[in-house]
Design a protein around this motif. Structure first.
Motif, short mmCIF file in Angstrom:
data_model
loop_
_atom_site.label_atom_id
_atom_site.label_comp_id
_atom_site.label_asym_id
_atom_site.label_seq_id
_atom_site.Cartn_x
_atom_site.Cartn_y
_atom_site.Cartn_z
N UNK A 20 -3.36 -41.49 69.89
CA UNK A 20 -1.97 -41.53 71.03
C UNK A 20 -1.09 -42.33 70.33
N UNK A 21 -1.63 -43.70 69.61
CA UNK A 21 -0.90 -44.69 69.37
C UNK A 21 -0.39 -44.40 67.90
N UNK A 37 2.15 -40.23 66.07
CA UNK A 37 3.61 -39.96 66.07
C UNK A 37 4.34 -40.64 65.06
N UNK A 38 3.58 -41.89 64.85
CA UNK A 38 4.33 -42.81 63.63
C UNK A 38 4.53 -42.36 62.15
N UNK A 39 5.51 -43.03 61.69
CA UNK A 39 5.81 -42.58 60.20
C UNK A 39 4.92 -43.62 59.32
#
Lengths: 212, 247, 294
Positions: free
Chosen positions: B129-130, B133-135
């Motif tokens: 979840x953390x 979605x990060x790049x």
């Protein structure tokens, strides 16, 4: 400034925008695939880049001289002007497409191949998205210079703001010169600003990445 | 145990220099083989012939009994995980998209991709979840390589090819990742070729250690016996690693 | 020895001294026709025994005028209409005799001599394709009324915009073409006409392209366009520098008609030939001597 004159400036500005938009779009449709081909085959790349370089050195009057007697692409009017503008817009887009694709990190490319991407998937999923900011720089240069260059459309009755400028030159009328050049400069600034924003969105950290 | 990866007398020549000069290697299903050697010895090339990134001038490479020369390389590569020192995450894709790339190429349904991504991220110690979605550019080097490992393992590959995956990491992060990696591989029983120039790492991750020097296999032995081999090149490697004293 | 003989000898000595010290300076503007005429003047003076210095390609009208006014140039070729409007700032007139009279008088007041006229008029010319001219029997500008519905005109910006351009022409002749003119680069109008993209253009009556592209000049039988007759302008100092100069230049009067000037222009612009050679050839063909070789 009377109302009729203001309307004429607006109409010619509109023609100008159409000239530039159509020619840059067509140039992109030609130059991006050509740029991709250049990075795939040296036998295409070298001659293509040389020809497009050479086109850039042809003065617009001489180019129109060649184009007028030609069937389909020639004649006088906006169509021929667009053909010339497309030819001039090829170089920046072709160059930045080639640079952008060649600039993709070789490790990223190798990993793409190693994970089983077809050449086409590699192009669509990896190379083009990563080259996009560079290609957009080319489109921005082509657009901004194209707005200046599109004044030559008036040399062959193609309309646009050049009409006011050449009329101003012929009549030694500074008011007409300004009425042609100021809107052109304004259009160039707007285009530069607008496309730069898109560039930044594509190359900078996407805003999503802080979302948790 | 059946033989999954097989190199028979493989020869690779670049710029008139033999990078691999008749290399033969057999890797059994479920086996972990560490390949060590000095820089330029040809160890990286040895694993690149396995997924066809490098095509050999002579010799045969077989995967699961089938010759690479007669295989559809694209389909074959989707069965092979690949982890490299530079990681090579796609910078324009999120962590979840990177990890789910091969499953997507394989045409898995969305739901299956999502659950595979979630479970593998969890396994490599990244809270889905953390991180999902990060790049990549917002991650530390260690986190990036965790994503790299997750990406290689997500499609449940038959073979894992690793090229110095921990070479650029600091010693503490490297130790953590080595342990994680060995555990994950054992749990899954994934066949692996692991290239490194670090003998300690080779002994830690490999069931078997192969030493390549100047394009040839100099030694090929069980990891537990490697440091006691008498071959002079092996001795030099062992002495330089400071591991000889334990004998 | 007679007194006359002494005078002749003295005259030669004076002339020789003048030639040694002060050559006749020949100027021209910076376009082919003017350079050709400058070369013609220079060669004519040389064959009359004058020593010359060429200052060709001097820039525009005003540069040439300042040069001859200040004595930096002794002779150059100017056009009557240009002298009237650009140099003397007088209103335009279509009466060629009157224009010449006004200009000659005004130049005399400035210490300059206007004339002789060379014989051609470099004015605006309404041009059509030769095929159209024959097929539709177009000979004069007035004949354009026959094709008022179908002809598409294409002009440079100046002719399109100026009240004494296209608009005034149609009013003077009492016709109006249905289609508005396409405004475009003047040089490109020739190609557009030849390519059939337009049917009527406004060019220069002495342009070399008229012959080479197979175009026809429609006669300006109502004298709408102001005259631009080429004439040799000389400064007073020329007599002291070369006594035979004026007589030699007078021999050029009326020697070049429009067609001859077009051919000369085409030799240089179209065939890329050397100006000096083209002028020598021309002088031989009209019977003036070739220059003496030094």
């Amino acid at each position: 400034m009377n109302r009729a004159f203001a309307l004429e400036i607006a109409r010619l500005s509109g023609e100008h925008v159409v000239l530039v938009a159509v020619s840059v779009a067509l140039a992109a449709l030609i130059a991006i695939p050509l740029g991709i081909a250049c990075t795939r085959r040296e036998a295409i790349g070298r001659p293509a880049l040389r020809i497009v370089d050479a086109i850039q050195t042809i003065p617009s009057l001489a180019l129109f001289g060649f184009l007028i007697p030609l069937p389909f692409v020639g004649g006088i009017g906006a169509k021929t002007a667009i053909v010339a503008l497309v030819l001039y817009a090829l170089l920046p887009i072709l160059r930045t497409t080639v640079t952008g694709i060649r600039g993709v990190d070789s490790v990223v490319r190798e990993v793409g191949v190693a994970m089983g991407m077809t050449p086409r998937q590699l192009l669509v999923e990896v190379e083009l998205p990563l080259a996009a900011p560079s290609i957009l720089v080319g489109i921005r240069i082509a657009t901004v210079t194209g707005i200046g260059l599109a004044t030559i459309a008036a040399l062959i009755g193609g309309g646009g703001l050049g009409t006011l400028i050449f009329r101003g030159v012929a009549m030694v009328d500074a008011r007409l010169l300004l009425a042609g050049s100021l809107p052109a400069a304004l259009l160039a600034l707007i285009a530069d600003f607008g496309i730069s924003r898109v560039e930044r969105r594509l190359s900078a950290p996407p805003s999503r990445d802080t979302r948790v | 145990m059946s033989c999954l990866v097989e190199l028979i007398d493989v020869r690779v020549v670049r710029d008139e220099r033999a990078i691999l000069d008749g290399v033969s290697l057999r890797v059994a299903r479920g086996e972990a083989v560490a390949i060590i050697g000095r820089s330029g010895a040809g160890k990286t090339t040895a694993i690149k012939v396995v997924n066809g990134i490098v095509a050999p001038e002579a010799g045969t490479v077989r995967l699961d009994g089938q010759s690479l020369a007669a295989s559809d390389l694209v389909a074959l590569r989707r069965r092979i995980g690949y982890v490299v020192q530079g990681v090579g995450l796609f910078p324009h894709r999120t962590v979840a998209e990177n990890v789910g790339m091969v499953p997507r190429l394989l045409g898995w349904p969305q739901a299956r991709i999502a659950s595979a991504v979630e479970s593998i991220l969890d396994s490599v110690g990244l809270e889905p979840a953390h991180y999902g979605g990060r790049y990549p550019h917002s991650l530390s080097g260690g986190e990036q390589q965790r994503v790299g490992i997750a990406r290689a393992l997500a499609p449940e590959p038959d073979v894992l090819l690793c090229d110095e995956p921990f070479g650029a990491l600091d010693p503490i992060v490297r130790r953590d990742l080595q342990e994680l990696f060995v555990r994950l591989r054992r749990e899954r029983g994934t066949t692996m070729l692991f290239v490194t120039h670090d003998l300690a790492e080779a002994l830690f991750v490999g069931d078997r250690v192969v030493l390549i020097d100047a394009g040839r296999v100099v030694a090929d032995s069980d990891a537990r016996e490697f440091t006691s081999l008498a071959d002079p090149i092996v001795r030099r490697f062992v002495d330089a690693s400071g591991l000889g004293g334990e004998q | 020895m007679s007194r006359a003989g002494v005078a002749v000898i003295l005259g030669f000595v004076v002339a020789a001294c003048a030639r040694e010290t002060r050559p006749v300076v020949v100027g021209s503007k910076n376009f082919t026709e003017s350079v050709l005429l400058g070369e013609l003047v220079a060669q004519t003076l040389e064959s009359a025994g004058c020593s010359t210095e060429r200052r060709l390609n001097l820039g525009g009208t005003l540069v040439c005028d300042k040069a001859i006014e200040s004595g930096a140039v002794d002779v150059y070729v100017e056009y009557s209409g240009t002298a009237l409007t650009a140099i003397l700032a007088r209103p335009v007139s279509s009466d060629s005799k009157r224009v010449t009279a006004i200009v000659r008088e005004a130049y005399a007041a400035r210490g300059l001599a206007w004339g002789p006229a060379l014989g051609f008029d470099n004015t605006f010319a309404m041009l059509v394709r030769k095929s159209d001219s024959q097929r539709l029997h177009l000979a004069t500008i007035g004949d354009l009324r026959k094709v008022a519905l179908e002809f598409r005109p294409g002009f440079g910006y100046e002719f399109t915009e100026r009240p004494d351009g296209w608009t005034g022409l149609q009013r003077a002749y009492g016709f109006e073409l249905a289609q508005r003119p396409v405004a475009m680069d003047l040089g490109l109008t020739y190609r557009a006409l030849a390519a059939g993209e337009v049917d009527l253009i406004a060019g220069n009556s002495t342009d070399g392209l008229i012959e080479s592209l197979g175009l026809v000049v429609l006669q300006d039988d109502r004298a709408y366009f102001p005259p631009y007759e080429a004439a040799i302008v000389t400064a007073g100092a020329i007599d002291a520098k070369c006594p035979g100069a004026r007589a030699a230049l007078d021999s050029l009067a009326g020697r070049i008609d429009d067609a001859a000037m077009r051919r000369l222009n085409f030799e240089v612009d179209g065939r890329k030939r050397d100006v000096g050679l083209v002028v020598e050839e021309f002088r031989r063909s009209v019977g003036t001597q070739t220059p003496k070789r030094r």
